[in-house]
Design a protein around this motif. Structure first.
Motif, PDB file in Angstrom:
ATOM      1  N   PRO A 157      59.400  37.247  39.679  1.00  0.00           N
ATOM      2  CA  PRO A 157      58.445  37.625  40.720  1.00  0.00           C
ATOM      3  C   PRO A 157      57.377  38.546  40.123  1.00  0.00           C
ATOM      4  O   PRO A 157      57.689  39.344  39.231  1.00  0.00           O
ATOM      5  CB  PRO A 157      59.302  38.390  41.731  1.00  0.00           C
ATOM      6  CG  PRO A 157      60.696  37.958  41.475  1.00  0.00           C
ATOM      7  CD  PRO A 157      60.781  37.607  40.033  1.00  0.00           C
ATOM      8  N   ASN A 158      56.170  38.386  40.585  1.00  0.00           N
ATOM      9  CA  ASN A 158      55.023  39.190  40.137  1.00  0.00           C
ATOM     10  C   ASN A 158      54.528  38.858  38.737  1.00  0.00           C
ATOM     11  O   ASN A 158      53.682  39.564  38.204  1.00  0.00           O
ATOM     12  CB  ASN A 158      55.308  40.695  40.209  1.00  0.00           C
ATOM     13  CG  ASN A 158      55.288  41.165  41.647  1.00  0.00           C
ATOM     14  OD1 ASN A 158      54.470  40.681  42.440  1.00  0.00           O
ATOM     15  ND2 ASN A 158      56.193  42.058  41.988  1.00  0.00           N
ATOM     16  N   ALA A 159      55.068  37.829  38.133  1.00  0.00           N
ATOM     17  CA  ALA A 159      54.569  37.439  36.812  1.00  0.00           C
ATOM     18  C   ALA A 159      53.130  36.945  36.939  1.00  0.00           C
ATOM     19  O   ALA A 159      52.358  36.984  35.977  1.00  0.00           O
ATOM     20  CB  ALA A 159      55.454  36.352  36.216  1.00  0.00           C
ATOM     21  N   LYS A 195      52.498  33.888  38.959  1.00  0.00           N
ATOM     22  CA  LYS A 195      52.580  32.424  39.119  1.00  0.00           C
ATOM     23  C   LYS A 195      51.599  31.904  40.173  1.00  0.00           C
ATOM     24  O   LYS A 195      50.877  30.941  39.939  1.00  0.00           O
ATOM     25  CB  LYS A 195      54.012  32.015  39.504  1.00  0.00           C
ATOM     26  CG  LYS A 195      55.035  32.326  38.420  1.00  0.00           C
ATOM     27  CD  LYS A 195      56.441  31.939  38.818  1.00  0.00           C
ATOM     28  CE  LYS A 195      56.977  32.749  39.993  1.00  0.00           C
ATOM     29  NZ  LYS A 195      57.108  34.197  39.712  1.00  0.00           N
ATOM     30  N   SER A 196      51.581  32.597  41.331  1.00  0.00           N
ATOM     31  CA  SER A 196      50.677  32.128  42.392  1.00  0.00           C
ATOM     32  C   SER A 196      49.233  32.249  41.938  1.00  0.00           C
ATOM     33  O   SER A 196      48.404  31.373  42.215  1.00  0.00           O
ATOM     34  CB  SER A 196      50.856  32.943  43.666  1.00  0.00           C
ATOM     35  OG  SER A 196      52.213  33.149  43.899  1.00  0.00           O
ATOM     36  N   THR A 197      48.947  33.344  41.233  1.00  0.00           N
ATOM     37  CA  THR A 197      47.575  33.551  40.767  1.00  0.00           C
ATOM     38  C   THR A 197      47.171  32.436  39.797  1.00  0.00           C
ATOM     39  O   THR A 197      46.093  31.862  39.918  1.00  0.00           O
ATOM     40  CB  THR A 197      47.460  34.931  40.068  1.00  0.00           C
ATOM     41  OG1 THR A 197      48.074  35.908  40.901  1.00  0.00           O
ATOM     42  CG2 THR A 197      46.016  35.290  39.810  1.00  0.00           C
ATOM     43  N   LEU A 198      48.065  32.120  38.861  1.00  0.00           N
ATOM     44  CA  LEU A 198      47.763  31.061  37.890  1.00  0.00           C
ATOM     45  C   LEU A 198      47.582  29.720  38.614  1.00  0.00           C
ATOM     46  O   LEU A 198      46.636  28.966  38.340  1.00  0.00           O
ATOM     47  CB  LEU A 198      48.893  30.944  36.859  1.00  0.00           C
ATOM     48  CG  LEU A 198      48.744  29.786  35.857  1.00  0.00           C
ATOM     49  CD1 LEU A 198      47.490  29.946  35.004  1.00  0.00           C
ATOM     50  CD2 LEU A 198      49.976  29.673  34.961  1.00  0.00           C
ATOM     51  N   ALA A 214      47.358  39.733  29.992  1.00  0.00           N
ATOM     52  CA  ALA A 214      46.963  40.210  28.663  1.00  0.00           C
ATOM     53  C   ALA A 214      45.690  41.038  28.744  1.00  0.00           C
ATOM     54  O   ALA A 214      45.295  41.684  27.773  1.00  0.00           O
ATOM     55  CB  ALA A 214      46.780  39.033  27.707  1.00  0.00           C
ATOM     56  N   ASP A 215      45.041  41.024  29.923  1.00  0.00           N
ATOM     57  CA  ASP A 215      43.816  41.829  30.093  1.00  0.00           C
ATOM     58  C   ASP A 215      44.128  43.326  30.059  1.00  0.00           C
ATOM     59  O   ASP A 215      43.282  44.141  29.685  1.00  0.00           O
ATOM     60  CB  ASP A 215      43.134  41.458  31.423  1.00  0.00           C
ATOM     61  CG  ASP A 215      44.070  41.572  32.611  1.00  0.00           C
ATOM     62  OD1 ASP A 215      43.890  42.478  33.440  1.00  0.00           O
ATOM     63  OD2 ASP A 215      45.026  40.744  32.713  1.00  0.00           O
ATOM     64  N   VAL A 216      45.367  43.696  30.400  1.00  0.00           N
ATOM     65  CA  VAL A 216      45.678  45.121  30.516  1.00  0.00           C
ATOM     66  C   VAL A 216      45.445  45.875  29.195  1.00  0.00           C
ATOM     67  O   VAL A 216      44.748  46.880  29.167  1.00  0.00           O
ATOM     68  CB  VAL A 216      47.125  45.333  31.034  1.00  0.00           C
ATOM     69  CG1 VAL A 216      47.458  46.821  31.097  1.00  0.00           C
ATOM     70  CG2 VAL A 216      47.278  44.686  32.410  1.00  0.00           C
TER      71      VAL A 216
HETATM   72  P1  GDP Z   1      54.048  35.693  41.487  1.00  0.00           P
HETATM   73  O1  GDP Z   1      55.031  36.500  42.241  1.00  0.00           O
HETATM   74  O2  GDP Z   1      54.580  35.320  40.131  1.00  0.00           O
HETATM   75  O3  GDP Z   1      53.506  34.533  42.226  1.00  0.00           O
HETATM   76  O4  GDP Z   1      52.829  36.675  41.145  1.00  0.00           O
HETATM   77  P2  GDP Z   1      51.417  36.816  41.876  1.00  0.00           P
HETATM   78  O5  GDP Z   1      50.516  35.726  41.482  1.00  0.00           O
HETATM   79  O6  GDP Z   1      51.631  37.060  43.316  1.00  0.00           O
HETATM   80  O7  GDP Z   1      50.868  38.125  41.167  1.00  0.00           O
HETATM   81  C1  GDP Z   1      51.538  39.385  41.244  1.00  0.00           C
HETATM   82  C2  GDP Z   1      50.567  40.485  41.007  1.00  0.00           C
HETATM   83  O8  GDP Z   1      50.056  40.448  39.693  1.00  0.00           O
HETATM   84  C3  GDP Z   1      49.350  40.445  41.925  1.00  0.00           C
HETATM   85  O9  GDP Z   1      49.055  41.730  42.351  1.00  0.00           O
HETATM   86  C4  GDP Z   1      48.279  39.899  41.027  1.00  0.00           C
HETATM   87  O10 GDP Z   1      46.981  40.339  41.416  1.00  0.00           O
HETATM   88  C5  GDP Z   1      48.653  40.453  39.702  1.00  0.00           C
HETATM   89  N1  GDP Z   1      48.151  39.622  38.611  1.00  0.00           N
HETATM   90  C6  GDP Z   1      48.258  38.283  38.494  1.00  0.00           C
HETATM   91  N2  GDP Z   1      47.670  37.863  37.352  1.00  0.00           N
HETATM   92  C7  GDP Z   1      47.191  38.953  36.727  1.00  0.00           C
HETATM   93  C8  GDP Z   1      46.477  39.162  35.509  1.00  0.00           C
HETATM   94  O11 GDP Z   1      46.142  38.225  34.764  1.00  0.00           O
HETATM   95  N3  GDP Z   1      46.157  40.428  35.194  1.00  0.00           N
HETATM   96  C9  GDP Z   1      46.486  41.490  35.980  1.00  0.00           C
HETATM   97  N4  GDP Z   1      46.124  42.681  35.579  1.00  0.00           N
HETATM   98  N5  GDP Z   1      47.140  41.323  37.153  1.00  0.00           N
HETATM   99  C10 GDP Z   1      47.502  40.086  37.523  1.00  0.00           C
END
Ligand code: GDP
Length: 460
Positions: free
Chosen positions: A232-234, A236-239, A341-343
């Motif tokens: 969770p929070n990796a 995935k949804s964003t990608l 990796a932007d961090v």
């Molecule tokens: P999921 O639980 O794997 O689906 O993760 P989400 O896509 O919901 O992302 C979890 C959090 O990580 C969110 O607050 C996103 O904005 C953040 N996030 C996702 N991708 C990146 C990224 O490339 N860089 C940074 N700094 N934050 C990211």
């Protein structure tokens, strides 16, 4: 045989464009009466005296009523798609007008075409071979750029000409062997066994390659099931959203599927990637190997590709390695993608994960290095021995016949190894020729043809 089957005395008609509303629609007629029937509806010009491959504008009339203003394209036998007299009427694309015009043609003596009948006539009149005709069916049904390419290539005869070459050489050998049999008293050998042996060996290689390409062909047609998994929070949804924004496949690109059964489909470089539902994984707080949820594991195993996404700031080298080993030991085809990796910048994480060379570093949120993800997905698909440029077998009938060809080639080879007499060798070569003919249409029967052509849509 083909000559006898050819020569139809009826004239067929069908809508050649997709049904429904469009700017224009094309109604196609083929057969001896195509020109006469059109002439009866199209008073502006006597089409019988016009040159082939010409266009004619005018009103289409039936029962004293103007049906539409149309453009008539004239293709005279034998230089038409079917080899017969062909008329294509381009009318306005309202379903009502289309239906009226087709009705008028039928009342004037044409009959409604069966699915694939135009192409069937083209085949029976020697305009296409069977492989090419089937490619027309695939072309109509093709649902992405790559599958379109495959169909086009087969239609141009890439596949047929390779098999045709093989067939001709085998025919030469079998007739030489048969000639030998006629002179068996004199103990002469016309057929050069060494050459036959070399031919059979290289043919086996070629046929094997075509058989291998079947899997690839299926990938192109049906898409690659893909799972994006990770903690969770990796991200995935964003990608997923980033990829979907740029590459979401439109529904019509997906053959025979409704939206209900498909979650999301990406079109990357013409290959469809079907994202399989791994909601179970997304919602779980455990790492994948600890979930133990049978269903989720099945999903992962049935995926063609697993994209393992992790937060490069969160995970340790050991955790990623564990995950990779887990996938590798389960026989999963996976990609490791380090997100966020932007961090601290990719260079930092490359250093951190230096012992794991295959990680892609991206930022899903900032859309950076997403192209690398797409390239890697495509590369996974293409990294088989087969590339899309090669001849690809996509048809189950071809696949079965090729298996037969390979088996009989093997028999010929074994026969030569065991110094079988010429008559037995000739028999095996015959079997091989028969199997080859099944693909190119030299050996066939009308039932089989009807079955093949029935897969077409009407109007082709
Ligand atoms: P999921 O639980 O794997 O689906 O993760 P989400 O896509 O919901 O992302 C979890 C959090 O990580 C969110 O607050 C996103 O904005 C953040 N996030 C996702 N991708 C990146 C990224 O490339 N860089 C940074 N700094 N934050 C990211």
């Amino acid at each position: 045989m083909l000559g006898k089957l050819a020569g139809f005395d009826d004239t067929i008609v069908a809508l050649a464009t997709a049904p429904g509303i469009g700017a224009i629609a094309v109604i196609r007629l083929s057969g001896t009466a195509a020109i006469r029937i059109t002439n009866g509806l199209f008073p502006s010009r006597d089409l019988a005296v016009q040159a082939s491959h010409t266009l004619h504008f005018g009103s289409l009339l039936f029962g004293g009523r103007v049906l539409d203003e149309v453009v008539v394209s004239l293709f005279k036998a034998p230089t038409s798609y079917t080899g017969e007299e062909v008329v294509e009427i381009s009318c306005h694309g309202s379903p009502y007008i289309q239906q009226q015009i087709i009705d008028a043609c039928i009342q004037s003596g044409a009959r409604m075409a069966k699915p694939g009948e135009f192409t069937q006539r083209a085949f029976l009149n020697g305009k296409l071979d069977l492989t090419q005709a089937e490619s027309v069916a695939d072309l109509i049904a093709s649902n992405s750029a790559a599958s379109h390419q495959t169909a086009i290539q087969q239609m141009r005869g890439g596949f047929s000409s390779a098999l045709q070459d093989l067939r001709e050489q085998l025919i030469t050998f079998s007739s030489l062997i048969e000639l030998e049999l006629d002179f068996s008293e004199e103990d002469v050998a016309f057929a050069d066994r060494t050459r036959l042996y070399a031919l059979v060996s290289s043919a086996m290689g070629q046929v094997q390659q075509l058989i291998d390409s079947f899997r690839m062909g299926n990938v192109i047609k049906n898409g690659v099931s893909t799972a994006i998994v990770g903690k969770p929070n990796a991200g995935k949804s964003t990608l997923l959203n980033t990829l979907l924004n740029e590459n979401r496949a439109i529904v019509s690109e997906i053959a025979g599927t409704t939206r209900d059964t498909i979650e999301e489909v990406l079109n990357i470089g013409g290959i469809l990637f079907r994202l399989i539902d791994t909601a179970g994984i997304r919602e779980s707080n455990d790492t994948i190997e600890n979930i133990g949820v049978q269903k989720t594991m099945e999903k992962i195993k049935e995926a063609g590709i697993v994209v393992y996404l992790f937060d490069v700031n969160e995970l340790s080298v050991e955790e990623v390695l564990d995950q990779a080993h887990f996938f590798a030991s389960s026989g999963v085809n996976y990609l490791l993608i380090g997100n966020k990796a932007d961090v601290k910048g990719a260079a930092f994480y490359k250093e951190k994960f230096v012992t794991i060379p295959d990680i892609l570093y991206i930022s899903a949120k900032h859309h950076s290095h997403i192209q690398e993800v797409k390239d890697a997905l495509l590369h996974k698909v293409m990294s088989g021995d087969v590339t899309t440029g090669d001849t690809i077998v996509t048809n189950a009938r071809h696949y079965a016949a090729l298996q037969e060809v390979l088996k009989s080639l093997r028999d010929v080879k074994n026969g030569m190894d065991h110094r079988l007499p010429g008559d037995l060798l000739a028999l095996d070569i015959r079997l091989c020729l028969h199997a080859l003919g099944e693909i190119t249409g030299e050996v066939t029967n009308e039932d089989r043809l009807d079955f093949i052509f029935s897969k077409f849509c009407i109007g082709k």
